[in-house]
Write a protein that holds these residues in place. Structure first.
Motif, mmCIF file in Angstrom:
data_model
loop_
_atom_site.group_PDB
_atom_site.id
_atom_site.type_symbol
_atom_site.label_atom_id
_atom_site.label_comp_id
_atom_site.label_asym_id
_atom_site.label_seq_id
_atom_site.Cartn_x
_atom_site.Cartn_y
_atom_site.Cartn_z
ATOM 1 N N ALA A 95 0.937 -0.978 0.003
ATOM 2 C CA ALA A 95 0.147 0.044 0.135
ATOM 3 C C ALA A 95 0.893 1.307 -0.106
ATOM 4 C CB ALA A 95 -0.778 0.054 1.239
ATOM 5 N N PHE A 96 0.307 2.450 -0.319
ATOM 6 C CA PHE A 96 0.711 3.682 -0.236
ATOM 7 C C PHE A 96 0.855 4.060 1.352
ATOM 8 C CE2 PHE A 96 -0.306 4.398 -4.892
ATOM 9 C CZ PHE A 96 0.969 4.429 -5.168
ATOM 10 N N TYR A 97 1.885 4.763 1.682
ATOM 11 C CA TYR A 97 1.760 5.657 2.872
ATOM 12 C C TYR A 97 1.100 7.029 2.650
ATOM 13 C CZ TYR A 97 3.470 8.136 6.760
ATOM 14 O OH TYR A 97 3.287 8.721 8.150
ATOM 15 N N VAL A 98 0.083 6.929 3.475
ATOM 16 C CA VAL A 98 -0.982 8.116 3.261
ATOM 17 C C VAL A 98 -0.902 8.859 4.687
ATOM 18 C CG1 VAL A 98 -2.799 9.163 2.628
ATOM 19 C CG2 VAL A 98 -2.329 7.318 1.351
ATOM 20 N N GLU A 99 -0.216 10.079 4.675
ATOM 21 C CA GLU A 99 -0.432 10.851 5.950
ATOM 22 C C GLU A 99 -1.655 11.634 6.126
ATOM 23 O OE1 GLU A 99 2.138 14.593 7.990
ATOM 24 O OE2 GLU A 99 3.248 13.441 6.629
ATOM 25 N N ARG A 100 -2.342 11.448 7.334
ATOM 26 C CA ARG A 100 -3.640 11.881 7.502
ATOM 27 C C ARG A 100 -3.086 13.233 8.328
ATOM 28 N NH1 ARG A 100 -8.066 7.396 9.011
ATOM 29 N NH2 ARG A 100 -7.470 6.140 7.415
ATOM 30 N N LEU A 101 -4.036 14.197 7.917
ATOM 31 C CA LEU A 101 -3.777 15.548 8.594
ATOM 32 C C LEU A 101 -5.025 15.775 9.489
ATOM 33 C CD1 LEU A 101 -2.474 17.734 5.467
ATOM 34 C CD2 LEU A 101 -1.094 16.722 7.399
#
Length: 101
Positions: A95-101
């Motif tokens: 999976a992609f690393y997605v940073e949540r804000l």
């Protein structure tokens, strides 16, 4: 000149008179046409300049619109490729690393 030739001569004379009238009308209409042409030539430079200015403005707006459409299409293509790449990675268990804000 005999009496029999008289109607033919009159007919010929009438035709000649009609032809002269027709030539005079043609010359008058030709003169009027030339006058109209010179009048329109005096008016046309301003109309031509206005049309050219309008055309330039329309081309500028058309270029901007084309650029916006192409940018939107490119953005959709990138989004579609990103989704496809994400699905392929999910199928491989990554999976992609997605940073949540």
């Amino acid at each position: 000149m005999s009496v029999e030739e008289m109607p033919r001569v009159e007919e010929t004379f009438q035709r000649a008179v009609e032809l002269q009238k027709m030539v005079a009308r043609w010359q008058d209409s030709h003169t009027h046409c030339l006058w109209q042409m010179t009048l329109s030539q005096r008016r046309n430079p301003y109309a031509t300049l206005r049309m050219q200015d309008t055309m330039v403005q329309e081309l500028v707006l058309a270029k901007k619109q084309l650029l916006m459409v192409r940018q939107a299409a490119l953005h959709q293509l990138f989004e579609k490729e990103h989704q496809q790449y994400q699905q392929e990675l999910n199928q491989m268990g990554k999976a992609f690393y997605v940073e949540r804000l």
